[in-house]
Design a protein around this motif. Structure first.
Motif, PDB file in Angstrom:
ATOM      1  N   THR A 118       0.693  -1.139   0.003  1.00  0.00           N
ATOM      2  CA  THR A 118       0.092  -0.141  -0.041  1.00  0.00           C
ATOM      3  C   THR A 118       0.827   1.215   0.025  1.00  0.00           C
ATOM      4  O   THR A 118       0.319   2.301  -0.048  1.00  0.00           O
ATOM      5  CB  THR A 118      -0.787   0.168   1.082  1.00  0.00           C
ATOM      6  OG1 THR A 118      -0.089   0.002   2.425  1.00  0.00           O
ATOM      7  CG2 THR A 118      -2.005  -1.117   1.126  1.00  0.00           C
ATOM      8  N   THR A 136       2.766  -0.329  -6.096  1.00  0.00           N
ATOM      9  CA  THR A 136       1.442   0.108  -5.228  1.00  0.00           C
ATOM     10  C   THR A 136       0.445   0.519  -6.014  1.00  0.00           C
ATOM     11  O   THR A 136      -0.833   0.412  -5.577  1.00  0.00           O
ATOM     12  CB  THR A 136       1.704   1.367  -4.436  1.00  0.00           C
ATOM     13  OG1 THR A 136       2.001   2.449  -5.474  1.00  0.00           O
ATOM     14  CG2 THR A 136       2.971   1.369  -3.384  1.00  0.00           C
ATOM     15  N   ARG A 137       0.552   0.453  -7.575  1.00  0.00           N
ATOM     16  CA  ARG A 137      -0.558   0.729  -8.403  1.00  0.00           C
ATOM     17  C   ARG A 137      -0.934  -0.735  -9.198  1.00  0.00           C
ATOM     18  O   ARG A 137      -0.404  -1.220  -9.897  1.00  0.00           O
ATOM     19  CB  ARG A 137      -0.281   1.785  -9.239  1.00  0.00           C
ATOM     20  CG  ARG A 137       0.303   2.826  -8.850  1.00  0.00           C
ATOM     21  CD  ARG A 137       1.210   3.823  -9.800  1.00  0.00           C
ATOM     22  NE  ARG A 137       2.427   3.013 -10.280  1.00  0.00           N
ATOM     23  CZ  ARG A 137       3.348   3.418 -11.179  1.00  0.00           C
ATOM     24  NH1 ARG A 137       3.024   4.404 -11.972  1.00  0.00           N
ATOM     25  NH2 ARG A 137       4.305   2.694 -11.172  1.00  0.00           N
ATOM     26  N   ASP A 225      -6.894   2.453 -10.116  1.00  0.00           N
ATOM     27  CA  ASP A 225      -6.075   2.820  -8.975  1.00  0.00           C
ATOM     28  C   ASP A 225      -7.052   3.673  -7.980  1.00  0.00           C
ATOM     29  O   ASP A 225      -7.559   4.767  -8.410  1.00  0.00           O
ATOM     30  CB  ASP A 225      -4.818   3.480  -9.275  1.00  0.00           C
ATOM     31  CG  ASP A 225      -3.881   2.414 -10.002  1.00  0.00           C
ATOM     32  OD1 ASP A 225      -4.076   1.358  -9.932  1.00  0.00           O
ATOM     33  OD2 ASP A 225      -3.077   2.957 -10.914  1.00  0.00           O
ATOM     34  N   ILE A 226      -6.571   3.787  -6.833  1.00  0.00           N
ATOM     35  CA  ILE A 226      -7.282   4.825  -5.657  1.00  0.00           C
ATOM     36  C   ILE A 226      -6.275   5.656  -5.393  1.00  0.00           C
ATOM     37  O   ILE A 226      -4.987   5.354  -4.932  1.00  0.00           O
ATOM     38  CB  ILE A 226      -7.539   3.822  -4.321  1.00  0.00           C
ATOM     39  CG1 ILE A 226      -8.722   2.745  -4.813  1.00  0.00           C
ATOM     40  CG2 ILE A 226      -7.885   4.744  -3.351  1.00  0.00           C
ATOM     41  CD1 ILE A 226      -9.219   1.916  -3.451  1.00  0.00           C
ATOM     42  N   ASN A 229      -4.271   7.957  -0.510  1.00  0.00           N
ATOM     43  CA  ASN A 229      -3.251   7.172   0.134  1.00  0.00           C
ATOM     44  C   ASN A 229      -3.847   6.870   1.390  1.00  0.00           C
ATOM     45  O   ASN A 229      -3.310   5.765   1.798  1.00  0.00           O
ATOM     46  CB  ASN A 229      -2.019   8.051   0.320  1.00  0.00           C
ATOM     47  CG  ASN A 229      -1.129   8.282  -0.994  1.00  0.00           C
ATOM     48  OD1 ASN A 229      -1.369   7.638  -1.855  1.00  0.00           O
ATOM     49  ND2 ASN A 229      -0.213   9.549  -1.072  1.00  0.00           N
ATOM     50  N   ARG A 235      -7.189   0.314  -1.181  1.00  0.00           N
ATOM     51  CA  ARG A 235      -5.723  -0.295  -1.915  1.00  0.00           C
ATOM     52  C   ARG A 235      -5.612  -1.649  -1.558  1.00  0.00           C
ATOM     53  O   ARG A 235      -5.052  -2.363  -2.319  1.00  0.00           O
ATOM     54  CB  ARG A 235      -4.572   0.628  -1.267  1.00  0.00           C
ATOM     55  CG  ARG A 235      -5.013   1.931  -1.866  1.00  0.00           C
ATOM     56  CD  ARG A 235      -4.020   3.064  -1.202  1.00  0.00           C
ATOM     57  NE  ARG A 235      -2.617   3.150  -1.433  1.00  0.00           N
ATOM     58  CZ  ARG A 235      -2.291   3.743  -2.627  1.00  0.00           C
ATOM     59  NH1 ARG A 235      -3.004   4.764  -3.050  1.00  0.00           N
ATOM     60  NH2 ARG A 235      -0.855   3.827  -2.833  1.00  0.00           N
TER      61      ARG A 235
END
Length: 414
Positions: A118, A136-137, A225-226, A229, A235
């Motif tokens: 994440t 992370t994506r 993607d979110i 963060n 995520r």
């Protein structure tokens, strides 16, 4: 399917490993059963996974020795390595379990392993102790797994691999000339170096083969993607959704996911305090209530992951039958009562390749992972004794880790 064909399909199914670490610990009283054995009474968290109760085993009292480091959170680096005193002066990490296995079987798949998270931090480390940055994506991971490159991109990748092989040829020749001048005491180290060179050449040759093969075609849309963060749950769920796809297509057999806690408020209904602050709850009832909301969302995501693995069929079995899923943390409950965290206790192991349907009691902290060579599969081992309830005291470092045993060296056990 005919019986002999089903048996052949099952025998051909590879074994996989997925390791998920949640870096801010897990609130023990809501997770650990107070009874050992198959008839344990499920806790709040485990009740969320009741449909998979016969598919996982809960362990408590597991730890790595000497995890006092630069700070309590330094043990993020050593969850899969067991290196001692993380983050202190002179510290050098060791190879993580997933990368050790990747050295043995990584050439059999397009990607030796997938390192996800994440945040950009991961729990995967190379043999030289260098962290492999986490992807992370989810959209990038999906494209990497299932989107074929253009002819020009394939040619560029082939050129890079050939350049790499040319460099290795030069390195090997230089090493040979150097070898004629070393003494017998250095010969063994030089032989190890040659072995590493040969292994790298083999990996480069395999990568050339994979570049020219089309990627698998699947009936699934690329994820979006979110951007937020702070949404670690969202995520986390998107990364979990990629796991069954990557494993069933045999794109990789090794996946690590680090769910890293943050200092902002996750968008979970009923939560108004940042996650890191909640983890240092100091036995404050309101903080514990909100912490449980966050961790229940994490457990629900884990529950969906196990369900997705069970839905994927391989012959007469499901994908989960051939996958070890390790879920746990590098910390016990970090409480602000003493201003200290416990950087060495693992809350749980969920795996259907271990003997299932039971809760293993908390004992003197023992080795958390080792590789089972005779059965050719991964297993988690602990040494059980009389059942004991999980501790609720704030002094977890002194209580849980006293008398810690030496971690079994996985490299020697295999």
């Amino acid at each position: 399917m005919l019986p002999h064909k089903a048996a052949a399909a099952a025998a051909a199914s590879p074994k996989r490993m997925v390791a998920v670490c949640t870096s801010l610990g897990i609130y023990g009283p809501a997770f650990f059963p107070t009874q050992a054995g198959r008839g344990y009474v499920a806790t709040e968290y485990l009740d969320l996974m009741k449909e998979h109760r016969n598919d996982f085993t809960v362990f408590s009292g597991l730890s790595h020795p000497d995890q006092s480091g630069a700070d309590g959170h330094s043990s993020e680096m050593t969850w899969l390595t067991s290196a001692r005193h993380p983050g202190l002066g002179g510290f050098r990490n060791t190879i993580s379990l997933d990368q050790y296995v990747a050295e043995k079987i990584g050439v059999e798949t397009r990607y030796p392993s997938l390192t996800l998270g994440t945040n950009n931090v991961s729990q995967s480390y190379t043999r030289s102790g260098v962290m492999i940055p986490a992807e992370t994506r989810p959209s990038v991971v999906f494209a990497k797994l299932f989107t074929n490159g253009s002819q020009w991109e394939v040619q560029q990748q082939m050129r890079k691999l050939k350049d790499g092989r040319s460099i290795m040829d030069t390195v090997r020749e230089e090493a040979k000339r150097f070898g004629s001048r070393v003494g017998s005491s250095d010969r063994e180290k030089l032989d190890e170096y040659f072995t590493s060179v040969r292994e790298m050449e083999l990996r480069l040759a395999k990568q050339e083969e994979w570049v020219q093969k089309p990627k698998p075609v699947i009936d699934a849309k690329a994820p979006s993607d979110i951007a937020e963060n702070a949404d670690i749950i969202g995520r986390m769920q998107l990364l979990f959704e990629l796991v069954p796809l990557a494993l069933q297509t045999d794109s990789t057999r090794l996946i690590t996911i680090l769910v890293q806690g943050r200092g902002d408020v996750p968008p979970v209904p009923g939560v108004s305090i940042d996650h890191h602050n909640l983890s240092h709850h100091g036995q404050d009832p309101e903080k514990i209530r909100q912490l449980e909301l966050v961790e229940k969302a994490e457990m629900n995501a884990c529950n969906k992951l196990l369900g997705a693995l069970k839905q994927k069929k391989e012959g007469d079995k499901c994908l989960l039958d051939n996958t070890m899923v390790l879920f746990g943390s590098n910390l016990a409950t970090p409480t602000a009562t003493t201003g200290a965290t416990c950087p060495c206790c693992w809350p749980a192991v969920a795996s259907n390749t271990v003997s299932t349907w039971r809760a293993m009691p908390r004992t003197t902290p023992r080795s958390a992972t080792s590789m089972c060579r005779c059965s050719r599969r991964w297993a988690s081992k602990a040494t059980p004794s009389a059942p004991a309830a999980p501790p609720a005291c704030p002094g977890l470092c002194e209580t849980c880790c006293a008398g810690d045993s030496r971690l079994e060296d996985t490299r020697r056990k295999t």
